[in-house]
Design an enzyme around this catalytic site. Structure first.
Site, PDB file in Angstrom:
ATOM      1  CB  ILE A  38      -0.961  -0.019   1.200  1.00 15.94           C
ATOM      2  CG1 ILE A  38      -2.037  -1.090   0.991  1.00 15.94           C
ATOM      3  CG2 ILE A  38      -1.614   1.347   1.416  1.00 15.94           C
ATOM      4  CD1 ILE A  38      -2.911  -1.344   2.191  1.00 15.94           C
TER       5      ILE A  38
ATOM      6  CE1 TYR B 183      -0.124  -6.047  10.445  1.00 16.05           C
ATOM      7  CE2 TYR B 183      -2.429  -6.710  10.322  1.00 16.05           C
ATOM      8  CZ  TYR B 183      -1.375  -5.930   9.871  1.00 16.05           C
ATOM      9  OH  TYR B 183      -1.581  -5.030   8.850  1.00 16.05           O
TER      10      TYR B 183
ATOM     11  CE  LYS C 112      -1.477  -1.388  10.573  1.00 13.42           C
ATOM     12  NZ  LYS C 112      -0.375  -0.598   9.938  1.00 13.42           N
TER      13      LYS C 112
END
Length: 329
Positions: free
Chosen positions: A45, A196, A200
């Protein structure tokens, strides 16, 4: 370059509305003379954020651990954006002690930053817990603590711009997670997917709390949180040699395109948060369709993400773990 001008003010960051300012993801407004840093701008991204921002005429700096990969990314962007103004700076978010030196090298190249996109991240599937050189769980240490500390060193460059923005790229995966403030480093219960998602989520809490503290300090810098929805490699257009999508992979992924998207589209929320003058600090932006795909729009801040007490406790823990404070007085 033609520009698409928003026609109305963005809604309050805490509310959702059907009326969204007009925005053409294929024709963002021109931004000549501005300078943007994208961490992890050499892949995924982050690469597409850098590619799309470079088309505005701005100078785009790619922050990358690997100079060779940064060079490949810049060559790919130049092949698609003639005249692209690009730079690269070596930046390892897993090594907190290296960040002041990285920012010092950036300061020699640019006088200010109009925005930083906190995009770089580590995602692991291995069931064995790993740590950074500083002894932090690798995903939490890189994705959250690295950006927390980096913001501290970037603040003079951001403050030198008239109205700079810190854009933090979270994850839709964080919507179903909750922080364990007693085990931020996942020492007691390590599961890679959970670690994870929580890393985030920590990033997103940081982005929200950063804006509150910047406002309290009277800063001209604003902080915005975005997420890319569901962004798959198999739906992402090829950018060889960085990413090559085979015909077979594209065909197998076609049904998924009804609900998710590729990483080029996943970059749209961050690009809008950088460029749209009507985007306000403290807001959350994501894809229009169920938060998973489509053009970017403002979202109601998730209920758990709106908990300022959790954000404040995370901030204090992060300050102690990094020895820095992004809004130090």
């Amino acid at each position: 370059m033609s520009s698409a001008s928003p026609t109305s003010a963005a809604p309050s960051p805490s509310t959702s509305t059907a009326t969204v300012p007009s925005w053409d993801v294929r024709r963002p407004p021109a931004a000549p003379g501005r300078v943007f840093l994208v961490t992890g701008g050499n892949a995924g991204i982050g690469y597409f954020v850098a590619e799309q921002l470079s088309a505005t005429g701005a100078t785009v700096v790619l922050g990358s651990r690997d100079p060779a990969r940064a060079e490949l990314a810049m060559a790919s962007i130049r092949a698609r954006v003639p005249g692209a103004r690009l730079r690269a700076v070596r930046m390892d978010l897993a090594d907190l002690s290296s960040l002041p030196t990285a920012v010092e090298s950036l300061t020699r190249a640019v006088e200010r930053l109009d925005a930083v996109v906190h995009n770089a991240g580590v995602a692991r599937d291995e069931r064995t817990r790993a740590e950074t050189g500083d002894g932090h769980e690798l995903m939490f240490g890189t994705n959250h603590l690295g950006h927390f500390a980096l913001t501290r060193w970037l603040m003079p460059l951001l403050s030198a711009a008239p109205t700079a923005r810190v854009v933090t790229v979270g994850s839709f995966a964080a919507k179903s997670e909750r922080l364990d403030l007693g085990d931020l480093q996942s020492r007691q219960d390590y599961r890679p997917g959970t670690a994870y998602g929580r890393s985030k989520l920590a990033q997103m809490y940081f982005g929200m709390e950063l804006d509150r503290r910047l406002r309290a300090a009277g800063s001209t810098v604003a902080s915005v949180v975005v997420h890319p929805g569901g962004a798959l490699d198999s739906l992402t257009p090829s950018r060889p040699p960085l990413h090559v999508r085979t015909t077979g992979a594209a065909l197998r992924a076609a049904p998924a395109a009804l609900m998710v998207q590729g990483k080029e589209a996943g970059a749209w929320s961050a690009v809008r948060a950088v460029l749209d003058p009507d985007v306000r600090g403290g807001g959350l932006w994501g894809p229009r369709v169920f938060g998973l795909r489509g053009e970017p729009r403002p979202e109601r801040v998730w209920k758990h993400l709106a908990d300022a007490s959790v954000a404040a406790r995370l901030w204090e823990a992060s300050r102690e773990l990094t020895g820095t404070d992004p809004v130090a007085r």
